[in-house]
Motif scaffolding. Structure first.
Motif, PDB file in Angstrom:
ATOM      1  N   VAL A 114      47.718  36.810  61.331  1.00 22.53           N
ATOM      2  CA  VAL A 114      48.182  36.942  59.946  1.00 22.53           C
ATOM      3  C   VAL A 114      49.156  38.121  59.871  1.00 22.53           C
ATOM      4  O   VAL A 114      48.849  39.218  60.336  1.00 22.53           O
ATOM      5  CB  VAL A 114      47.001  37.157  58.987  1.00 22.53           C
ATOM      6  N   GLY A 115      50.330  37.882  59.291  1.00 21.16           N
ATOM      7  CA  GLY A 115      51.353  38.909  59.213  1.00 21.16           C
ATOM      8  C   GLY A 115      51.071  39.948  58.153  1.00 21.16           C
ATOM      9  O   GLY A 115      50.228  39.755  57.266  1.00 21.16           O
ATOM     10  N   TRP A 131      47.922  33.633  52.702  1.00 21.59           N
ATOM     11  CA  TRP A 131      48.502  32.906  53.834  1.00 21.59           C
ATOM     12  C   TRP A 131      48.048  31.455  53.818  1.00 21.59           C
ATOM     13  O   TRP A 131      47.141  31.063  53.085  1.00 21.59           O
ATOM     14  CB  TRP A 131      48.115  33.570  55.155  1.00 21.59           C
ATOM     15  N   ASP A 132      48.668  30.662  54.677  1.00 22.77           N
ATOM     16  CA  ASP A 132      48.310  29.254  54.832  1.00 22.77           C
ATOM     17  C   ASP A 132      47.050  29.184  55.702  1.00 22.77           C
ATOM     18  O   ASP A 132      47.097  29.514  56.893  1.00 22.77           O
ATOM     19  CB  ASP A 132      49.456  28.497  55.499  1.00 22.77           C
ATOM     20  N   PRO A 133      45.914  28.776  55.150  1.00 24.08           N
ATOM     21  CA  PRO A 133      44.674  28.759  55.928  1.00 24.08           C
ATOM     22  C   PRO A 133      44.764  27.908  57.194  1.00 24.08           C
ATOM     23  O   PRO A 133      44.187  28.258  58.225  1.00 24.08           O
ATOM     24  CB  PRO A 133      43.638  28.188  54.951  1.00 24.08           C
ATOM     25  N   PHE A 134      45.492  26.800  57.123  1.00 29.00           N
ATOM     26  CA  PHE A 134      45.535  25.892  58.266  1.00 29.00           C
ATOM     27  C   PHE A 134      46.459  26.393  59.369  1.00 29.00           C
ATOM     28  O   PHE A 134      46.343  25.976  60.518  1.00 29.00           O
ATOM     29  CB  PHE A 134      45.943  24.499  57.801  1.00 29.00           C
ATOM     30  N   ALA A 135      47.368  27.291  59.024  1.00 34.87           N
ATOM     31  CA  ALA A 135      48.241  27.871  60.042  1.00 34.87           C
ATOM     32  C   ALA A 135      47.474  28.844  60.934  1.00 34.87           C
ATOM     33  O   ALA A 135      47.827  29.044  62.100  1.00 34.87           O
ATOM     34  CB  ALA A 135      49.421  28.579  59.386  1.00 34.87           C
ATOM     35  N   ALA A 139      40.408  30.796  56.297  1.00 36.52           N
ATOM     36  CA  ALA A 139      40.576  30.744  54.854  1.00 36.52           C
ATOM     37  C   ALA A 139      40.971  32.121  54.326  1.00 36.52           C
ATOM     38  O   ALA A 139      40.682  33.144  54.957  1.00 36.52           O
ATOM     39  CB  ALA A 139      39.284  30.276  54.187  1.00 36.52           C
ATOM     40  N   THR A 140      41.648  32.133  53.203  1.00 36.44           N
ATOM     41  CA  THR A 140      42.020  33.410  52.605  1.00 36.44           C
ATOM     42  C   THR A 140      40.767  34.102  52.054  1.00 36.44           C
ATOM     43  O   THR A 140      39.737  33.479  51.833  1.00 36.44           O
ATOM     44  CB  THR A 140      43.048  33.200  51.479  1.00 36.44           C
ATOM     45  N   PRO A 141      40.824  35.429  51.852  1.00 34.81           N
ATOM     46  CA  PRO A 141      39.625  36.189  51.484  1.00 34.81           C
ATOM     47  C   PRO A 141      38.927  35.661  50.234  1.00 34.81           C
ATOM     48  O   PRO A 141      39.573  35.297  49.252  1.00 34.81           O
ATOM     49  CB  PRO A 141      40.166  37.605  51.239  1.00 34.81           C
ATOM     50  N   GLN A 142      37.612  35.609  50.309  1.00 37.19           N
ATOM     51  CA  GLN A 142      36.784  35.157  49.187  1.00 37.19           C
ATOM     52  C   GLN A 142      36.137  36.376  48.539  1.00 37.19           C
ATOM     53  O   GLN A 142      35.353  37.081  49.183  1.00 37.19           O
ATOM     54  CB  GLN A 142      35.723  34.183  49.692  1.00 37.19           C
TER      55      GLN A 142
END
Length: 383
Positions: A114-115, A131-135, A139-142
């Motif tokens: 992740v950049g 960010w794109d989770p699939f890239a 998953a992004t922070p919850q």
């Protein structure tokens, strides 16, 4: 009729009381029959890589705290002290395994590529999702405590139905054990043999609430009530954490269902940059855990192996400076979104309530526009 429950079986409690470890606080290597089979590749090169990973994410974390203090970020959740737990997990799994995390796993995000802009944008308030989770298979922070456990189990059940070998990982803190979502997720995972790893970073505090208030026995006992096997591991021992993660992943991938790992660690900093930890813990406790520092422990072990600590420090400093420089550059480069974009990704389809709110927002912003001057109305001053 009231009934009383008996105390937990003492053998079970004693069996999980002492976390598994392979590196002592002085850096000495200790044998462990459970973890040793997963340490055959732990040579100096691997250990050096783990140390550099931890050094970089500590520098990243410290820089983000500094950026928040300078007003560049709205908030930041520090991970200082928990580097070994995150790096040990990240470096044990293939990048196709999907991670579902809370808001403190920025070390995992860094390991997944992740950049800097992607990592900081949410905390600067310029985007709804970093960010794109699939890239990144992450998953992004919850922020909603324990909600990611449901997401992880659902994903794991889907991969299971598709016949894939991938596993899902739910990362959470000790406070999540008091939430219904996590317990419900463990019920589903156990019932359907879902290929999911429940990864708990027990950093001793749920904000200001000490873990002893939430659990009178080791946290790792909780999942056994659902039929999920568990390990309790020294979360400041990166080598033990990597071995435990490899063990758990093999167990899950072999079709034996979910597994739970409790990483016993400590949050050296505040819960977030809006927290004041001096109100609920003392300096003596902090000093005890500083001595258990994950980086210091591994450094002492490398020194015992004959590694050049001076070269190690130099390389850690070089990589850390590259990472922190990227963070500083990313903050200034983040674009400021149009205020109305707040409404763009709330729902997947148009909804009357959302449309009404958007129009109300437009009317409000229009009302803030300055009244036209006489000059603007007449085209110029009278002659």
């Amino acid at each position: 009729m009231l009934t009383t429950t008996s105390a937990p079986d003492q053998d079970l409690v004693d069996g999980l009381a002492q976390p598994l470890f392979v590196l002592g606080e002085d850096g000495t290597r200790h044998p462990d029959t459970t973890l040793d089979p997963f340490l055959h590749d732990a040579d100096e090169e691997l250990l050096t890589g783990l140390y550099l990973d931890m050094a970089v994410i500590r520098a990243l974390d410290d820089e983000a705290v500094a950026l928040q203090r300078q007003g560049e970020l709205g908030l930041w959740p520090p991970l200082r002290g928990q580097e070994a737990a995150q790096i040990g997990l990240a470096r044990a799994l293939p990048e196709t395994d999907f991670l579902f995390t809370s808001y403190r796993e920025n070390g995992l995000a860094w390991c997944r590529g992740v950049g800097a802009q992607e990592m900081l944008s949410v905390w600067r308030g310029t985007t709804l999702s970093g960010w794109d989770p699939f890239a990144h298979h992450m998953a992004t922070p919850q922020v909603i405590i324990a909600a990611q456990a449901h997401h992880a189990v659902g994903y794991a059940m889907a991969t299971q139905a598709q016949g894939k070998d991938d596993i899902a990982v739910a990362c959470f803190g000790d406070g999540a054990l008091s939430q219904g979502d996590l317990n419900e997720a463990m019920v589903f995972a156990a019932s359907f043999h879902a290929p999911v790893l429940f990864f708990c970073q027990n950093n001793q505090y749920a904000i200001s609430e000490p873990v002893a208030v939430q659990a009178t026995v080791p946290i790792a006992l909780r999942p056994t009530g659902f039929g999920i096997p568990s390990l309790r591991v020294d979360g400041n021992d990166v080598l033990a954490m990597r071995a435990a993660s490899l063990l758990a992943a093999r167990h899950i991938r072999s079709g034996k269902g979910p597994m739970f790992v409790e990483a016993v660690t400590y949050r050296l900093g505040p819960h977030t940059t809006s927290d004041d930890p001096t109100r609920y813990r003392d300096e003596e406790e902090l000093e005890t855990w500083r001595h258990r520092c994950p980086l210091g422990r591994l450094e002492r072990h490398l020194d015992q192996l004959g590694a050049s600590i001076e070269e190690l420090h130099a390389e850690a400093e070089r990589r850390s400076e590259e990472t922190t420089a990227a963070l500083r550059e990313a903050v200034t480069a983040l674009p400021v979104p149009a205020p109305e974009s707040l409404f763009d990704h709330v729902l997947s389809t148009e909804h009357p309530g959302l449309l009404r709110q958007r129009e109300q927002f437009r009317a409000f912003t229009a009302s803030l526009a300055p009244e036209p001057t006489e000059t603007a109305q007449t085209g110029g001053p009278a002659s």
